[in-house]
Design a protein around this motif. Sequence first.
Motif, short mmCIF file in Angstrom:
data_model
loop_
_atom_site.label_atom_id
_atom_site.label_comp_id
_atom_site.label_asym_id
_atom_site.label_seq_id
_atom_site.Cartn_x
_atom_site.Cartn_y
_atom_site.Cartn_z
N UNK A 99 0.80 -1.18 0.09
CA UNK A 99 0.04 0.11 -0.13
C UNK A 99 0.80 1.40 0.09
N UNK A 100 1.95 1.11 0.93
CA UNK A 100 2.72 2.41 0.86
C UNK A 100 3.50 2.48 -0.62
N UNK A 101 3.87 1.46 -1.07
CA UNK A 101 4.61 1.75 -2.52
C UNK A 101 3.52 2.16 -3.52
N UNK A 102 2.43 1.72 -3.46
CA UNK A 102 1.37 2.17 -4.29
C UNK A 102 1.03 3.86 -4.30
N UNK A 103 0.95 4.23 -2.94
CA UNK A 103 0.78 5.53 -2.39
C UNK A 103 2.16 6.48 -3.16
N UNK A 104 3.26 6.00 -2.86
CA UNK A 104 4.32 6.60 -3.18
C UNK A 104 4.47 6.62 -4.83
N UNK A 105 4.13 5.76 -5.33
CA UNK A 105 4.20 5.58 -6.92
C UNK A 105 3.07 6.79 -7.54
N UNK A 106 2.01 6.96 -6.76
CA UNK A 106 1.18 8.04 -7.48
C UNK A 106 1.95 9.62 -7.03
N UNK A 107 2.29 9.62 -5.80
CA UNK A 107 2.99 10.60 -5.35
C UNK A 107 4.23 11.36 -6.38
N UNK A 108 4.95 10.37 -6.53
CA UNK A 108 6.20 10.40 -7.35
C UNK A 108 6.08 10.16 -8.78
N UNK A 109 4.91 9.52 -9.18
CA UNK A 109 4.84 9.09 -10.61
C UNK A 109 6.18 8.25 -11.01
N UNK A 110 6.10 7.03 -10.39
CA UNK A 110 7.35 6.16 -10.50
C UNK A 110 7.08 5.02 -11.91
N UNK A 111 6.02 5.08 -12.34
CA UNK A 111 5.72 4.27 -13.50
C UNK A 111 5.33 2.74 -13.16
N UNK A 112 5.02 2.69 -11.91
CA UNK A 112 4.71 1.33 -11.47
C UNK A 112 5.83 0.15 -11.51
N UNK A 113 7.26 0.91 -11.43
CA UNK A 113 8.32 0.19 -11.44
C UNK A 113 8.84 -0.14 -10.07
N UNK A 114 9.30 -1.52 -9.89
CA UNK A 114 9.66 -1.93 -8.54
C UNK A 114 11.20 -2.49 -8.64
N UNK A 115 11.92 -1.96 -7.63
CA UNK A 115 13.32 -2.62 -7.58
C UNK A 115 13.22 -3.11 -5.99
N UNK A 116 13.33 -4.74 -5.85
CA UNK A 116 13.24 -5.30 -4.50
C UNK A 116 14.52 -5.44 -4.14
N UNK A 117 15.10 -5.07 -3.11
CA UNK A 117 16.76 -5.24 -2.97
C UNK A 117 16.77 -5.68 -1.60
N UNK A 118 17.42 -7.07 -1.82
CA UNK A 118 17.77 -7.91 -0.39
C UNK A 118 19.01 -7.57 0.30
N UNK A 119 18.90 -6.42 1.01
CA UNK A 119 20.13 -6.24 1.91
C UNK A 119 19.97 -6.68 3.13
#
Length: 478
Positions: A99-119
């Motif tokens: 949900x947070x990612x979806x909200x931020x995607x709208x806010x910053x217009x990120x093109x629905x792209x996701x990088x899931x980084x395993x640190x």
Amino acid sequence: MVKEKSAIFIIFGGSGDLAHRKLYPSLFRLYKSGFLKDHFAVIGTARRPWSDDYFRETVITSLKDYFDDDEDVMKEFAKHFYYQSHDVNDSEHYIALKNLAAKLDDQFDCGHNRVYYMAIAPRFFGTVAEHINSEGLKTSGYNRLVIEKPFGRDLDSACELNGNISKAFPEDDIYRIDHYLGKEMVQDIPHIRANNPTFEKAMNNKYVSNIQVTLAESLGVEDRGGYYETAGVLRDMVQNHIMQIIGAVASDEPDATDAKVIHQHKCDLFGSLKELTPEQVDKSFVRGQYDTDKLGEKKSYREEDKVASDSEIETFTAGKIEFESKRWSGVPFYVRSGKRLPDKQSRVDIVFNDKVADLGIRANTVVTLLIEQIDGQSILINGINYKDSGQDFIKFPEEAEFNHAREAYESLIIDILSGNRVHFTLWDELRSTWKYIDTIRERWDSQTPEFPNYISGTMGPDAAEMLLERDGNTWIWD
Ligand SMILES: NC(=O)c1ccc[n+]([C@@H]2O[C@H](COP(=O)([O-])OP(=O)(O)OC[C@H]3O[C@@H](n4cnc5c(N)ncnc54)[C@H](OP(=O)(O)O)[C@@H]3O)[C@@H](O)[C@H]2O)c1
């Protein structure tokens, strides 16, 4: 020309060491150079209950260790950072993350792209990948999974891990990090080969006497004794970094531009690794563990924090790797890596034989590729040593200016955002290299080493010198 990228980064282990020391500084560099500008956000996740503001403060604090930019620039950058408390085993947390990612995607217009980084710790990689899939975090944009090392600790565990992440992500969306592949000198090796026809013509068993790869460190294990006890230098450096450097030096078709072709040639090379019998392991591989230094001032490995007082973990190895291929059979690849050696050096020495004179090159020329000399400095490296050649044997390719200004992680993140998998390791490569390493490990695990067997600040045990002397060769860097 820099083209702005858009994505939401979800960093699992966002409060950890790797994230603060490597990832956030690299993202900041990309921000300053315009790769990241308006259309990105970073969600840090870990168990501790941080607020967004506190998280941003930790990010800024870590940036100050590396940059002297105005704090206002850092604050603008940090406005893109959000924190979500999260336990990797809790399904509810993934919904909150989604949900947070979806909200931020709208806010910053990120093109629905996701990088899931395993640190995070490797034991969580599979769990996180499965939850990302099962809890529906994937979007209509791209969904790229970035995996840190170590990818398994032997072939069986690597297979299991790969099985788990493959259930959740297709191979084309998996980016397995080997940060040596992010180093520009390693990336330049195929260019050097491809742009120097005479050099490339000489890169085979007719003209090469031997190839030496050295990754030496002057430090000991420092505060990483706990991790090191589960690894040892064979797993930590040879299975991944040294093998990948050999891949850049020795694969066919260095001028290929298609990632699939490049990877196929690397897979073919690793597929041609000459299998070892247990007796050949004894002859061809040496292991060592550091003792105190000559003055008795430094701790021996067994005295390090979180290290067993009778530890049999190796901090040094040297070995002879051979390939059964048309190009390389009969050419020994001597490899060496260790801690508490006299200097930090990462280098490849290509030793030509006397027949190379047929190509107009002085006999017995040595070409040295320096990958890195000083910790943290990527600006080095002149690269080629003209030693003994007496002529323009090798020219630098024009497109690679060799200023080496880009950090490995920065370059790898650009690749991830661009969907370029050339500088990441594929499963087939790992399978071959783990199989090879397992043979050595199994033999070593069946024997009791006489450790410690080298003094800190020296070049490792004498047996490492004898390994080459037996073949009538010597280490170039000594
Ligand atoms: N550090 C390096 O230079 C380096 C270099 C190469 C590869 N790597 C790899 O990178 C990964 C991370 O290493 P690191 O050195 O950054 O480790 P680290 O400093 O120990 O960080 C681990 C992170 O995982 C989080 N975490 C632990 N248990 C968790 C759980 N159950 N649920 C959610 N989050 C959890 C921790 O935060 P909480 O405790 O708050 O949960 C922390 O943010 C490892 O795979 C390591 O092998 C690290």
